[in-house]
Write an enzyme that holds these catalytic residues in place. Structure first.
Site, PDB file in Angstrom:
ATOM      1  N   ARG A 114      -4.820  -6.603 -10.290  1.00 65.61           N
ATOM      2  CA  ARG A 114      -3.578  -6.104 -10.878  1.00 65.61           C
ATOM      3  C   ARG A 114      -3.221  -6.835 -12.180  1.00 65.61           C
ATOM      4  O   ARG A 114      -2.882  -6.204 -13.184  1.00 65.61           O
ATOM      5  CB  ARG A 114      -2.430  -6.309  -9.875  1.00 65.61           C
ATOM      6  CG  ARG A 114      -1.150  -5.599 -10.239  1.00 65.61           C
ATOM      7  CD  ARG A 114      -0.031  -6.010  -9.281  1.00 65.61           C
ATOM      8  NE  ARG A 114      -0.455  -6.016  -7.901  1.00 65.61           N
ATOM      9  CZ  ARG A 114      -0.366  -4.978  -7.072  1.00 65.61           C
ATOM     10  NH1 ARG A 114       0.150  -3.852  -7.501  1.00 65.61           N
ATOM     11  NH2 ARG A 114      -0.773  -5.067  -5.818  1.00 65.61           N
ATOM     12  N   TYR A 132       4.459   2.976  -1.342  1.00 65.83           N
ATOM     13  CA  TYR A 132       5.224   1.732  -1.209  1.00 65.83           C
ATOM     14  C   TYR A 132       6.650   1.853  -1.742  1.00 65.83           C
ATOM     15  O   TYR A 132       7.391   0.877  -1.737  1.00 65.83           O
ATOM     16  CB  TYR A 132       4.564   0.597  -2.004  1.00 65.83           C
ATOM     17  CG  TYR A 132       3.096   0.377  -1.783  1.00 65.83           C
ATOM     18  CD1 TYR A 132       2.614  -0.064  -0.545  1.00 65.83           C
ATOM     19  CD2 TYR A 132       2.186   0.547  -2.823  1.00 65.83           C
ATOM     20  CE1 TYR A 132       1.262  -0.304  -0.367  1.00 65.83           C
ATOM     21  CE2 TYR A 132       0.828   0.303  -2.645  1.00 65.83           C
ATOM     22  CZ  TYR A 132       0.376  -0.116  -1.414  1.00 65.83           C
ATOM     23  OH  TYR A 132      -0.958  -0.358  -1.241  1.00 65.83           O
ATOM     24  N   CYS A 139       2.960  19.424  -1.632  1.00 67.02           N
ATOM     25  CA  CYS A 139       3.880  19.890  -0.591  1.00 67.02           C
ATOM     26  C   CYS A 139       4.256  18.701   0.289  1.00 67.02           C
ATOM     27  O   CYS A 139       3.953  18.666   1.488  1.00 67.02           O
ATOM     28  CB  CYS A 139       3.224  20.985   0.238  1.00 67.02           C
ATOM     29  SG  CYS A 139       2.581  22.298  -0.794  1.00 67.02           S
TER      30      CYS A 139
HETATM   31  C1  LIG Z   1      -7.170  -6.440  -3.479  1.00 69.88           C
HETATM   32  C2  LIG Z   1      -7.875  -7.757  -3.531  1.00 69.88           C
HETATM   33  C3  LIG Z   1      -7.861  -8.526  -4.696  1.00 69.88           C
HETATM   34  C4  LIG Z   1      -7.084  -8.138  -5.929  1.00 69.88           C
HETATM   35  O1  LIG Z   1      -5.727  -8.168  -5.694  1.00 69.88           O
HETATM   36  P1  LIG Z   1      -4.682  -7.982  -6.896  1.00 69.88           P
HETATM   37  O2  LIG Z   1      -3.378  -7.990  -6.207  1.00 69.88           O
HETATM   38  O3  LIG Z   1      -5.016  -6.708  -7.545  1.00 69.88           O
HETATM   39  O4  LIG Z   1      -4.863  -9.128  -7.809  1.00 69.88           O
HETATM   40  C5  LIG Z   1      -8.586  -9.694  -4.705  1.00 69.88           C
HETATM   41  N1  LIG Z   1      -9.296 -10.101  -3.614  1.00 69.88           N
HETATM   42  C6  LIG Z   1      -9.324  -9.392  -2.480  1.00 69.88           C
HETATM   43  C7  LIG Z   1     -10.143  -9.891  -1.345  1.00 69.88           C
HETATM   44  C8  LIG Z   1      -8.613  -8.210  -2.395  1.00 69.88           C
HETATM   45  O5  LIG Z   1      -8.627  -7.517  -1.253  1.00 69.88           O
END
Ligand SMILES: *Cc1c(COP(=O)(O)O)cnc(C)c1O
Length: 416
Positions: free
Chosen positions: A274, A313, A339
């Protein structure tokens, strides 16, 4: 204020060429962010970011990150396969998966990926499925709640991920016995944190754990993986994370805990998704209908299949009307055409009075946006477009066609 990374004029050029809806990505922003991350952790010679592929599984994006020195964090067979096809090899690949099929462990081993075991029980499972590699990592779950100061950030106790401390120590002993030579510790304890204290606090907990685990097991600790969880501010107001401050916070914990314990060689890894990509994606969509009942609805040509986070969410995503950035506002729900009444990008949102044909951008869709898409109502996935550093624009994934949807049906009471 959220300012789109693309001007109104440039976007008009782009929508003339590529029909909406689509996700638009900003190469320059992605590269700058990767450089800022590497700068923030440059004090640690072994530092590496393994971009979480699930956030934005697009080859063009992964290539940009590769050029910036990132590896990939995969959680499934196809993510591994895509990474292999893009030239990620061996230790450029982290395999942080859970409830993992045996074939996926086998494939990860074939690629020489670093496997991050989610469960103590996986030691025996991996041994049986694919054998024990020389380098191995284990995922830790401390239980309880994860707090920063007085605020509860997340609830590890309720998370299906990771193993307890006793299990992790036992796993390390057994893995060493079975031939593993280098070890890593991983934890992901809070999601989308907007706080410069998350990584430093997580690091402190993992560093203390590491000192104890090494003393108890005598393993060679190669890395500590802080995983994902550094977030972004989806709201137009308020603080953003400062990665330079975060890097220094982790460094202080490192120098206070690891270095004095003789663990000053340990590499720091991250698996951010993210933080790396979210701000550098926009979902571009046009207003197609306006409807007035008990509320005012702006119907757009994107729907929850293109961006699930609001429906799933209740997440806030800021919206800018590119054609009417200012002016008189009205309170609207911005809706797709599924829908399903949760197919709303905004609820009771003040937006400039919009007209049919206006282009809206939904902000911060660069991570966990396109990738969470689906095909409900037989809606097809959109294209993805890259705004390159030099201002060029190119498609990096085409939109699905009906034939893509039908491809898995031919031969099953359904013919071409
Ligand atoms: C989803 C995930 C990430 C990345 O998470 P972000 O919130 O996008 O930074 C990193 N490591 C694992 C094991 C994940 O499941």
């Amino acid at each position: 204020m959220k300012t789109p990374f693309v001007s109104r004029e440039k976007l008009a050029e782009i929508t003339d060429k590529f029909p909406t809806p689509f996700h638009l990505y900003d190469e320059e922003g992605i590269r700058e962010r990767a450089r800022a991350l590497h700068e923030a952790f440059s004090w640690n010679p072994g530092f590496k970011e393994y971009f979480a592929v699930k956030a934005t599984p697009n080859p063009a994006i992964l290539k940009i990150l590769k050029e910036e020195g990132c590896g990939v964090d995969c959680a499934s067979y196809v993510e591994l396969l895509m990474s292999q096809k893009l030239g990620f090899v061996g230790q450029d690949i982290m395999f942080s998966s859970n409830n993992t099929p045996a074939e996926e462990f086998q494939f990860a081993r074939d690629l020489g990926a670093t496997i991050n075991l989610d469960a103590y029980e996986d030691v025996a499972f991996l041994k049986e499925a694919a054998g024990i590699p020389k380098i191995i990592s284990c995922r830790y779950n401390p239980g309880g709640v994860f707090e920063l100061g007085t605020s509860i950030m997340d609830n590890p106790e309720e998370a299906k991920f990771g193993m307890t401390k006793d299990q992790l120590i036992q796993a390390f002993k057994e893995l060493k016995e079975l031939g593993a030579e280098k070890f890593g510790i991983h934890a992901f304890l809070a999601s989308n944190t907007v706080s410069n204290d998350y990584y430093p606090e997580l690091a402190r907990q993992l560093f203390e754990l590491a000192v104890e685990v090494v003393a108890e097991t005598g393993v060679e600790l190669d890395f500590i993986n802080l995983s994902g969880g550094v977030g972004i501010n989806y709201q137009p107001e308020g603080e953003e994370n400062d990665i330079a401050v975060i890097g220094q916070g982790v460094r202080q914990a490192y120098e206070a805990i690891l270095t004095p314990a003789g663990l000053g060689q340990v590499k720091i890894y991250t698996e951010l998704g993210r933080f790396m990509l979210a701000p550098y994606g926009l979902l571009v969509t046009k207003v197609t209908h306006k409807k007035q009942t008990y509320r005012t609805y702006l119907g757009v040509d994107a729907s929850a299949v293109n961006l699930l986070r609001p429906a799933m969410y209740g997440s806030y995503h800021h919206i800018t009307n590119m054609d009417r950035p200012m002016g008189e506002t009205e309170i609207v729900d911005v809706v797709g055409s599924l829908c399903e009444n949760n197919d709303k990008f905004a609820i009771n949102r003040p937006l400039p009075v919009s007209q049919i044909g206006d282009t809206l951008v939904i902000h911060d869709t660069g991570a966990h946006g396109f990738s969470m898409g689906y095909q409900y109502n037989a809606k097809l996935r959109s294209s993805e477009i890259l705004l390159e550093q030099d201002g060029n624009v190119r498609m990096i994934r085409r939109a699905e066609k009906p034939e893509d949807y039908f491809a898995t049906l031919y031969g099953f009471d359904f013919e071409k």
